[in-house]
Motif scaffolding. Sequence first.
Motif, PDB file in Angstrom:
ATOM      1  N   ARG A 187      10.997  87.728 -60.061  1.00  0.00           N
ATOM      2  CA  ARG A 187      12.374  87.248 -60.119  1.00  0.00           C
ATOM      3  C   ARG A 187      12.481  86.154 -61.173  1.00  0.00           C
ATOM      4  O   ARG A 187      12.056  85.022 -60.939  1.00  0.00           O
ATOM      5  N   PRO A 188      13.034  86.452 -62.320  1.00  0.00           N
ATOM      6  CA  PRO A 188      13.063  85.471 -63.424  1.00  0.00           C
ATOM      7  C   PRO A 188      14.014  84.297 -63.185  1.00  0.00           C
ATOM      8  O   PRO A 188      13.893  83.275 -63.852  1.00  0.00           O
ATOM      9  N   ARG A 190      14.190  82.435 -60.506  1.00  0.00           N
ATOM     10  CA  ARG A 190      13.619  81.411 -59.633  1.00  0.00           C
ATOM     11  C   ARG A 190      13.155  80.202 -60.441  1.00  0.00           C
ATOM     12  O   ARG A 190      12.776  80.332 -61.611  1.00  0.00           O
ATOM     13  N   TRP A 193       9.403  80.208 -61.808  1.00  0.00           N
ATOM     14  CA  TRP A 193       9.080  81.440 -62.530  1.00  0.00           C
ATOM     15  C   TRP A 193       7.796  81.309 -63.348  1.00  0.00           C
ATOM     16  O   TRP A 193       7.033  82.277 -63.495  1.00  0.00           O
ATOM     17  N   CYS A 220      12.610  83.760 -70.128  1.00  0.00           N
ATOM     18  CA  CYS A 220      12.862  82.972 -68.921  1.00  0.00           C
ATOM     19  C   CYS A 220      13.403  81.583 -69.271  1.00  0.00           C
ATOM     20  O   CYS A 220      14.252  81.043 -68.555  1.00  0.00           O
TER      21      CYS A 220
END
Length: 385
Positions: A187-188, A190, A193, A220
């Motif tokens: 999940r980028p 978060r 990350w 990201c």
Amino acid sequence: MDNAISTQARPVFEGTCFMAIELSKANWLIGMLTPLSDKISLRSIPCGGVQQLMEIIGRTTERIMQATGQPVRIVSCYEAGYDGFWLHRVLEAHGISNHVLDAASLMVSRKARRAKTDRLDAEKLVRVLMAYWRGEPKVCSVVRPPSVAEEDAKRLHRERGFLMKERVQHIGRIKGLLAAQGIYDFRPSRKDWQKRLEGVVTGDGRSLPPRLAAEIARHCQRLSMVDSMLKEIDEERDAAADMSVGSSAPPANNIQRLVQLKGIGPQIATVLATEVFYREFKNRRSLGSYLGLTPSPFQSGGMDRDQGITKAGNPRARTITIELAWLWLRYQPQSTLACWFRERTNGLKGRIRRIVIVAIARKLAIALWRYLETGLVPEGAELKV
């Protein structure tokens, strides 16, 4: 679109000079028809050459006054587009009656190979302006230029729209790169990350190649920056909506009044208030036309069919209005519009619902317009406590 000047009360002077400006990124072509000649004169100036334009207008005005001995009135026009409305404000400040024309409303030749040059376009604009000025309102549509404050009020939600598209692009790119390595649970968005990226393992048990890991990390980082910008914009939007309580400014006041209705949040209220309800509408038909939600029939001889809505208005306003129509059915189920939708669809799904929701969007826009103008709450609608 509005006809800015009433066709019944439009004076025509013998010293009226008609001017059209064909804009481009390289040069501006000035077409001018004066009372001294039946021929349209053309002059080219560099793009943005306001000083040269004013010099041309000054020389022309002086020459006409010397020849006729009467006051000269300059009437000008140009097509709405890339250059916005700054030139309109400059011309109006110099006492020139300017009109910004909707390019899609101008009639063109239907030949298979239509000749098109800047010279032909400038001459056509002059003739269209003359026809409009002598009382033919249907020959073109005149755009209502917003004020500087009204134009600036639109920047917040428009920037948010571009950032949301960029956010989706970054997330899609990251997930696509990882899916090619057999990784599907990253999940980028978060905050942790970076730590999670260092620990991911490919589908065949390897760690990420260094260049691929660096590319994903850069995506990201850009995603994190976009999220911070979106948060800043949302905070500014919500603060503006809260400050609008008791405000005398029409856009801010309209935002607060729209938010009072169930199903309308700050984002939708901001878009509607700054894109639609910042301006005045003569009647419900002009509102529907501005949204592009009016029908477009096709009737010729024995052929009679409906082509759907025109989609000729404000695309942002049309999109948000249809989105609000779906939300209205969910959060205002007891309203008259929601009941009308259920009666028309009668449990049907698919295409019929999508057709009827457009009618709901048009009716809802009219109801909200009346609510803001007269204070009449849409029939059966509930207000937030």
